[in-house]
Design a protein around this motif. Structure first.
Motif, PDB file in Angstrom:
ATOM      1  N   ASP A  98       0.794  -1.223   0.000  1.00  0.00           N
ATOM      2  CA  ASP A  98       0.000   0.000   0.000  1.00  0.00           C
ATOM      3  C   ASP A  98       0.830   1.278   0.000  1.00  0.00           C
ATOM      4  N   HIS A 125      -6.889  -2.039 -14.793  1.00  0.00           N
ATOM      5  CA  HIS A 125      -6.518  -2.047 -13.377  1.00  0.00           C
ATOM      6  C   HIS A 125      -6.335  -0.597 -12.892  1.00  0.00           C
ATOM      7  N   TRP A 183      -6.625   0.732 -10.156  1.00  0.00           N
ATOM      8  CA  TRP A 183      -6.020   0.874  -8.827  1.00  0.00           C
ATOM      9  C   TRP A 183      -4.509   1.054  -8.897  1.00  0.00           C
ATOM     10  N   ARG A 198      -1.680   3.064  -9.809  1.00  0.00           N
ATOM     11  CA  ARG A 198      -1.476   4.475 -10.144  1.00  0.00           C
ATOM     12  C   ARG A 198      -0.078   4.693 -10.714  1.00  0.00           C
ATOM     13  N   ARG A 202       0.231   2.333  -5.435  1.00  0.00           N
ATOM     14  CA  ARG A 202      -1.194   2.076  -5.245  1.00  0.00           C
ATOM     15  C   ARG A 202      -1.923   3.336  -4.799  1.00  0.00           C
TER      16      ARG A 202
END
Length: 260
Positions: free
Chosen positions: A28, A109, A111, A113, A129
């Motif tokens: 994350d 996708h 998500w 970035r 992310r």
């Protein structure tokens, strides 16, 4: 008025040997910066263009300068290789689109970035992310920035630049900090640009500028001699768990191995 925190600093970002992407590679709060020295890829331009779709090829053909065309083809193709490595997809099946604010995203996708910046002989690509923005600049010795200061910076920022030992580096550091932040937010250079913090330290910023309640961090770094960059990302950890820099390999074999 609700505010969020923005921490601005300078850090050394370790340039590590290329690491193969696996399922645990991007957690994350991990951010990876990929560096591309464009002249190393000129001989691969024709091969790399084979990984662009028809729309991207047409865009490349619209560039007037050959150097701009080279930069676009190389950077776009390698971006697709990098994204393919993370999502385990064939490079030719990587499709990019743009949000309403013109910020690009990965269709399959969203998500994952990413943000891209280029200057002179370098392109950099940041992967995360979290929302992320990156900007690099070549510090041209003959560039006269003085007239720009009142339009870009507030009084304290101008004073800081003018009192710096290396005024040119101070200007480019401050500029890339602001630019990386607006890129992370998906904003252009508008009337809010002056309100983006760029001096070292902790700042408060209005939620209406951010459009969300996230806290942020902006970190400046040296890329190469005469190049400086900044990266902006969500979160207030002192340093992300893995904020690293990797040099993209310049052979087709190694690029293809990245995606396997």
């Amino acid at each position: 008025m609700q505010t969020a925190k923005v921490i601005v600093s300078t850090s050394h970002i370790e340039d590590v040997k290329m690491i193969r992407v696996n399922d645990d590679f991007l957690n994350d709060f991990d951010i990876v910066i990929y560096t591309i020295y464009l002249p190393d890829f000129y001989d691969l331009k024709t091969e790399l263009s084979n990984f662009l779709n028809s729309k991207e090829i047409k865009k490349a053909e619209r560039f007037y300068k050959q150097s701009d065309k080279n930069q676009y083809v190389i950077s776009r193709a390698i971006l697709k290789f990098i994204l393919a490595a993370y999502i385990k997809m064939d490079v030719r099946n990587i499709h990019l689109d743009v949000f309403q604010n013109k910020k690009p995203f990965l269709v399959s996708h969203p998500w994952l970035r990413f943000n891209v910046s280029h200057s002179n002989d370098f392109t950099v690509i940041a992967i995360s992310r979290k929302n992320v923005g990156i900007d690099i600049e070549y510090m041209a010795q003959d560039f006269d920035y003085a007239e720009l200061l009142p339009d870009i910076f507030n009084y304290q920022e101008i004073l800081s630049i003018e009192n710096s030992i290396d005024k040119k580096q101070a200007f480019y550091t401050a500029w890339t900090r602001k630019e990386s932040f607006v890129k992370a937010l998906g904003k252009g250079i508008d009337e809010d640009f002056k309100n983006i913090p760029c001096l070292d330290g902790q700042h408060k910023i209005d939620f209406t500028l951010l459009k969300n309640s996230e806290n942020w961090q902006i970190i400046s770094f040296d890329l190469r001699e005469n190049y400086i960059g900044s990266i902006a990302f969500e979160g207030l950890s002192i340093i992300p768990k893995n904020l690293i820099m990797q040099t993209v390999p310049n052979t087709m074999q190694e690029l293809l191995e990245m995606t396997q």
